[in-house]
Design a protein around this motif. Structure first.
Motif, PDB file in Angstrom:
ATOM      1  N   SER A 158       0.842  -1.194   0.000  1.00  8.36           N
ATOM      2  CA  SER A 158       0.000   0.000   0.000  1.00  8.36           C
ATOM      3  C   SER A 158       0.879   1.248   0.000  1.00  8.36           C
ATOM      4  O   SER A 158       2.098   1.173   0.115  1.00  8.36           O
ATOM      5  CB  SER A 158      -0.973  -0.018   1.187  1.00  8.36           C
ATOM      6  OG  SER A 158      -0.299   0.229   2.398  1.00  8.36           O
ATOM      7  N   ASN A 168      -3.850   4.577  -0.671  1.00  8.00           N
ATOM      8  CA  ASN A 168      -4.315   3.964   0.561  1.00  8.00           C
ATOM      9  C   ASN A 168      -3.128   3.653   1.477  1.00  8.00           C
ATOM     10  O   ASN A 168      -2.237   2.893   1.110  1.00  8.00           O
ATOM     11  CB  ASN A 168      -5.070   2.671   0.209  1.00  8.00           C
ATOM     12  CG  ASN A 168      -5.906   2.170   1.348  1.00  8.00           C
ATOM     13  OD1 ASN A 168      -5.799   2.652   2.480  1.00  8.00           O
ATOM     14  ND2 ASN A 168      -6.740   1.184   1.062  1.00  8.00           N
ATOM     15  N   ALA A 211      -2.500   1.610   4.308  1.00  7.88           N
ATOM     16  CA  ALA A 211      -3.253   0.526   4.944  1.00  7.88           C
ATOM     17  C   ALA A 211      -2.452  -0.115   6.074  1.00  7.88           C
ATOM     18  O   ALA A 211      -1.267  -0.395   5.924  1.00  7.88           O
ATOM     19  CB  ALA A 211      -3.636  -0.530   3.906  1.00  7.88           C
ATOM     20  N   VAL A 249      -7.345  -3.160   0.681  1.00 12.55           N
ATOM     21  CA  VAL A 249      -6.143  -2.348   0.887  1.00 12.55           C
ATOM     22  C   VAL A 249      -5.583  -1.835  -0.454  1.00 12.55           C
ATOM     23  O   VAL A 249      -4.470  -1.331  -0.514  1.00 12.55           O
ATOM     24  CB  VAL A 249      -5.045  -3.097   1.681  1.00 12.55           C
ATOM     25  CG1 VAL A 249      -5.563  -3.461   3.056  1.00 12.55           C
ATOM     26  CG2 VAL A 249      -4.562  -4.333   0.948  1.00 12.55           C
ATOM     27  N   THR A 288      -6.596   2.963   5.884  1.00 12.56           N
ATOM     28  CA  THR A 288      -7.446   1.799   6.141  1.00 12.56           C
ATOM     29  C   THR A 288      -6.866   0.984   7.291  1.00 12.56           C
ATOM     30  O   THR A 288      -5.665   0.710   7.307  1.00 12.56           O
ATOM     31  CB  THR A 288      -7.556   0.920   4.874  1.00 12.56           C
ATOM     32  OG1 THR A 288      -8.135   1.698   3.829  1.00 12.56           O
ATOM     33  CG2 THR A 288      -8.425  -0.295   5.120  1.00 12.56           C
TER      34      THR A 288
END
Lengths: 227, 53
Positions: free
Chosen positions: A110, A118, A120, A171, A188
């Motif tokens: 990520s 993102n 994550a 993700v 996330t």
């Protein structure tokens, strides 16, 4: 008392001890380790400037990637104050060796914190520090703050969902749309969840999404919810 | 089994109780530090890998 009875009782006691070990002792060891990592990380940082400052909404600085297991920063979730260790180290990678130290692990595939895409993170729900135990307490608008050596990054919770463990698309740079080019800066959280056992099981994953709302240079001040 | 061990501990009842407690503590320590960490990955009821994928 017969020998068979003694063996059965012994097995029962050992099973009970195993539960105690997993729910209690793993957290004692892990939080001690996480505190050590946190102290070492903070020792390398300039002192916090406790002044209030406006969050900036221009493009934030994006830190360079670090190697597996190295500390990226700190994850602060104000909604978890008084419930768990709400400031935990974030380290690169989601292997059990990282997560078992009561740290949040950054998915290596990520994006970096602050970047478009993102950022994550994975963390344990129960055991090993109960890192993300109270993920179900997070409500829309609750802040999730990432502290790095130079910068505070502030995200706000937008949504959550419960998925099966094979749903790696959560993700992706654009969750559920791995082919799309990201335009937003997301964070996330993924952790264990069970449809039947709640925080005690791991047949599903609890996914919490947050979106970037602003950043602050450490030299300028400290976000309201951390001061 | 436990009665047999208790009978074979030296000393009077008081010392036997003390030795029993030491033995129990040693067994629990061994379980916590070495046995449980090894078997935990095979009993992923509570701990489990919280990552997706």
């Amino acid at each position: 008392m017969g020998g068979v009875g003694e063996i059965l009782i012994t097995l029962g006691v050992v099973l009970g001890l195993f539960v105690v070990w997993q729910l209690w002792w793993t957290s004692v060891e892990a939080t001690a380790q996480a505190d050590k990592v946190l102290t070492e990380f903070r020792a390398t940082l300039p002192p916090i400037n406790p002044a209030a400052a406006e969050l900036r909404t221009d493009d934030p600085p994006v830190p360079d990637p670090v190697g597996y297991g190295e500390t990226i920063g700190t994850l602060v979730v104000p909604a978890w104050y008084g419930l768990t260790n709400n400031a935990m180290p974030i380290a690169e990678g989601t292997g059990m060796d990282v997560l078992d130290q009561a740290m949040a692990g950054h998915y290596e595939t990520s994006q970096q914190v602050g970047d478009v895409g993102n950022f994550a993170l994975a963390g344990h729900r129960r055991t090993h520090g109960n890192s993300f135990r109270h993920v179900d307490d997070l409500e829309k608008g609750d802040q999730i703050i990432v502290e790095t050596a130079q910068t505070w990054y502030v995200y706000e919770v937008t949504d959550h969902e419960i998925v099966t463990p094979d749903q790696v698309d959560v993700v992706a740079p654009v969750p559920h749309h791995p082919d799309q080019k990201p335009t937003e800066r997301l964070l996330t959280l993924t952790t264990c969840h069970s449809l039947t056992l709640g925080e005690y099981g791991n047949d599903h994953r609890w996914i919490t999404y947050a979106t970037f709302v602003g950043w602050m240079d450490r030299a300028d001040g400290t976000p309201d919810q951390v001061r | 089994m436990y009665a047999w061990i208790f009978r074979h501990l030296p000393g009077n009842t008081f010392w036997r109780v003390v030795q029993s407690l030491v033995l129990v503590a040693a067994v629990v320590t061994a379980l916590f530090l070495w046995v449980f960490p090894v078997i935990a990955p095979y009993l992923e009821l509570l701990g489990g890998d919280p990552a997706v994928g």
